[in-house]
Design a protein around this motif. Sequence first.
Motif, short mmCIF file in Angstrom:
data_model
loop_
_atom_site.label_atom_id
_atom_site.label_comp_id
_atom_site.label_asym_id
_atom_site.label_seq_id
_atom_site.Cartn_x
_atom_site.Cartn_y
_atom_site.Cartn_z
N ILE A 59 -19.93 -28.65 31.34
CA ILE A 59 -19.12 -27.65 30.63
C ILE A 59 -18.01 -27.21 31.57
O ILE A 59 -18.27 -26.61 32.62
CB ILE A 59 -19.95 -26.43 30.21
CG1 ILE A 59 -21.10 -26.84 29.28
CG2 ILE A 59 -19.06 -25.41 29.51
CD1 ILE A 59 -22.04 -25.70 28.96
N VAL A 60 -16.79 -27.53 31.22
CA VAL A 60 -15.64 -27.15 32.05
C VAL A 60 -15.11 -25.82 31.55
O VAL A 60 -14.86 -25.64 30.36
CB VAL A 60 -14.54 -28.23 32.00
CG1 VAL A 60 -13.36 -27.81 32.89
CG2 VAL A 60 -15.09 -29.57 32.47
N GLN A 61 -14.95 -24.88 32.46
CA GLN A 61 -14.58 -23.51 32.10
C GLN A 61 -13.09 -23.28 32.32
O GLN A 61 -12.53 -23.59 33.37
CB GLN A 61 -15.39 -22.51 32.92
CG GLN A 61 -15.29 -21.08 32.44
CD GLN A 61 -16.36 -20.20 33.06
OE1 GLN A 61 -17.12 -20.62 33.90
NE2 GLN A 61 -16.41 -18.96 32.62
N ILE A 62 -12.44 -22.74 31.30
CA ILE A 62 -11.02 -22.38 31.38
C ILE A 62 -10.94 -20.86 31.36
O ILE A 62 -11.24 -20.22 30.34
CB ILE A 62 -10.21 -22.95 30.20
CG1 ILE A 62 -10.36 -24.47 30.13
CG2 ILE A 62 -8.74 -22.56 30.33
CD1 ILE A 62 -9.72 -25.08 28.90
N LYS A 228 -11.76 -32.69 33.99
CA LYS A 228 -10.96 -31.69 34.72
C LYS A 228 -9.49 -32.09 34.77
O LYS A 228 -8.60 -31.23 34.61
CB LYS A 228 -11.51 -31.54 36.13
CG LYS A 228 -12.86 -30.85 36.22
CD LYS A 228 -13.28 -30.73 37.68
CE LYS A 228 -14.58 -29.99 37.84
NZ LYS A 228 -14.96 -29.85 39.26
N GLN A 229 -9.22 -33.36 35.00
CA GLN A 229 -7.83 -33.81 35.09
C GLN A 229 -7.11 -33.63 33.76
O GLN A 229 -5.94 -33.20 33.73
CB GLN A 229 -7.80 -35.29 35.51
CG GLN A 229 -8.20 -35.50 36.96
CD GLN A 229 -8.40 -36.97 37.31
OE1 GLN A 229 -8.51 -37.82 36.41
NE2 GLN A 229 -8.45 -37.27 38.59
N GLU A 251 -8.85 -29.95 41.09
CA GLU A 251 -9.68 -29.30 42.11
C GLU A 251 -9.80 -27.80 41.86
O GLU A 251 -10.71 -27.15 42.38
CB GLU A 251 -9.10 -29.55 43.50
CG GLU A 251 -9.24 -30.97 44.01
CD GLU A 251 -8.31 -31.95 43.31
OE1 GLU A 251 -7.27 -31.49 42.75
OE2 GLU A 251 -8.62 -33.16 43.29
N LYS A 252 -8.88 -27.23 41.07
CA LYS A 252 -8.91 -25.80 40.77
C LYS A 252 -9.57 -25.51 39.43
O LYS A 252 -9.63 -24.36 39.00
CB LYS A 252 -7.50 -25.23 40.78
CG LYS A 252 -6.85 -25.24 42.16
CD LYS A 252 -5.46 -24.62 42.10
CE LYS A 252 -4.80 -24.62 43.47
NZ LYS A 252 -3.44 -24.03 43.43
N VAL A 253 -10.03 -26.56 38.75
CA VAL A 253 -10.75 -26.40 37.48
C VAL A 253 -12.22 -26.66 37.77
O VAL A 253 -12.57 -27.67 38.38
CB VAL A 253 -10.22 -27.37 36.41
CG1 VAL A 253 -11.00 -27.22 35.11
CG2 VAL A 253 -8.73 -27.14 36.16
N TYR A 254 -13.10 -25.76 37.31
CA TYR A 254 -14.51 -25.84 37.67
C TYR A 254 -15.40 -25.92 36.44
O TYR A 254 -15.04 -25.44 35.36
CB TYR A 254 -14.92 -24.61 38.50
CG TYR A 254 -14.15 -24.46 39.79
CD1 TYR A 254 -14.43 -25.26 40.88
CD2 TYR A 254 -13.14 -23.51 39.89
CE1 TYR A 254 -13.72 -25.12 42.07
CE2 TYR A 254 -12.43 -23.36 41.08
CZ TYR A 254 -12.71 -24.17 42.16
OH TYR A 254 -12.01 -24.04 43.33
N VAL A 261 -22.30 -21.30 41.19
CA VAL A 261 -22.64 -21.54 42.60
C VAL A 261 -21.60 -20.87 43.50
O VAL A 261 -21.94 -20.27 44.52
CB VAL A 261 -22.73 -23.05 42.88
CG1 VAL A 261 -22.84 -23.32 44.38
CG2 VAL A 261 -23.93 -23.66 42.16
N ASN A 262 -20.32 -20.96 43.13
CA ASN A 262 -19.27 -20.34 43.93
C ASN A 262 -19.41 -18.82 43.95
O ASN A 262 -19.14 -18.18 44.97
CB ASN A 262 -17.90 -20.73 43.39
CG ASN A 262 -17.56 -22.18 43.66
OD1 ASN A 262 -18.11 -22.80 44.58
ND2 ASN A 262 -16.67 -22.76 42.86
N ASP A 263 -19.78 -18.24 42.79
CA ASP A 263 -19.96 -16.79 42.74
C ASP A 263 -21.08 -16.33 43.67
O ASP A 263 -20.98 -15.28 44.31
CB ASP A 263 -20.26 -16.34 41.30
CG ASP A 263 -19.05 -16.43 40.40
OD1 ASP A 263 -17.92 -16.53 40.92
OD2 ASP A 263 -19.23 -16.44 39.16
N ILE A 264 -22.16 -17.10 43.69
CA ILE A 264 -23.29 -16.75 44.57
C ILE A 264 -22.93 -17.02 46.02
O ILE A 264 -23.28 -16.26 46.93
CB ILE A 264 -24.55 -17.52 44.15
CG1 ILE A 264 -24.99 -17.06 42.76
CG2 ILE A 264 -25.67 -17.34 45.16
CD1 ILE A 264 -26.09 -17.90 42.17
N GLY A 265 -22.23 -18.14 46.24
CA GLY A 265 -21.84 -18.51 47.60
C GLY A 265 -22.53 -19.77 48.05
O GLY A 265 -23.77 -19.82 48.12
N ILE A 266 -21.74 -20.79 48.32
CA ILE A 266 -22.31 -22.07 48.76
C ILE A 266 -23.02 -21.89 50.10
O ILE A 266 -24.10 -22.45 50.33
CB ILE A 266 -21.20 -23.13 48.87
CG1 ILE A 266 -20.61 -23.42 47.48
CG2 ILE A 266 -21.73 -24.42 49.49
CD1 ILE A 266 -19.44 -24.37 47.48
#
Length: 407
Positions: A59-62, A228-229, A251-254, A261-266
């Motif tokens: 699921i790609v989030q915009i 993503k592209q 790379e800026k689309v997640y 994972v980014n919110d929690i912290g890698i």
Amino acid sequence: MNRWKNYIIPAFYHIRHNLSFAIFYVLGTALAFVFIAIVLQLVYSVVGNEPPMENADRIVQIGSSRDIRGKTVYVSAEEIESLMNGISGYELYAVSHSEFVDVFGEHTFVSIPVNYVNADYWNVFQFEFLEGRAFSREEFEYKQAVAVVSKSIADILFKGESAVGKRIECQKVVYTITGVVRDVSVFTTGIYEKIWFSNKYNSFTPSGDHDYDVCVLFPQHVSVMTAKQGIARVLEDYYSRRGRKVEVTAEKVYTVKENLVNDIGIQLLFYGVPAVLLILLIIPAINIVTLNVANSVKQSEEMVIRRAIGASRLELFLQIIIENLILVVIGVFLGLLLFFPMVRMIEEVCINGVLEGTDALITRINYMVILGGILPMMFVFTLLTGGYSAYLAVKKNMAVVLKGGDR
């Protein structure tokens, strides 16, 4: 078989005759492993595909972006459909917009964040329905005032009665509840809303913001990078046509999982979690080792007598380790029995009691994950707590021990 009996029977004999030590050992192990089980479940809920995030990795989030001046820009609510027409290869897309509002039920009201969503939201995210169903596309398209609520909110608004078919009011709109879903953990899903309304009735109040989160579900045969592209190209063109210079790259689309994972912290996941697990193992192990060393002194005389009649040091070492393993297994079993009560206590006391909410710590328990992580740690814990004391007990000189020890 007889050889293992020679290990196990003496182990139970020692446990029975050192009951206070055994109880301390078991309780310390149980306390350590109940928290280890909670940490393992929380981590898996984030990185695994647990409901409602079964498709999170495709699921790609915009969401919002920033232009070259650092100003936040987003796709307006009115242009989402035209934006999606430019994206190819996706299955479904979900839109959601959060507002903090008052919601009135039959018995009381709650002030709570709610989510205005489209009908496909329930196909993109896989919530578990305890009662009723999600509102349908027909209900959504024909502008029926429908809603879905979580179990905790249904209990508050309707005092434990069935909520399906009941009515709730929000901003002078009366909604009919079509379904009740299981509460999900905000810590592992990022979903903090507990009521979902049809997006057809979104008035964007009180915030006045018209931004939406758009989650685009792609089929399994489409690679995430390709998805993503495609989205990056469409977004850059969208902002460009509106006079906004926004550099949007793949790379800026997640994906939803990457955002979580980014919110929690890698760094926290890869370094913090192992450190926490290590601490949970070492602290109780140190306390148990101290008593175990003292206990090994009592066993030294027995060990040297058995060595004198032919037992090897390895056999005696294994006997003590097996005794420790039995205590660890009992402690782990007790810890797993305490898992549910401990989770509920953390939810009631630490989360809901302090934050005054109705949040769940864990959405769903996955026993295979817990057991798969606990079993190897159980053997590590046995060696940590019993290995050194067993070594001390079997290495001592027979003559010195039989004479009464060092003077």
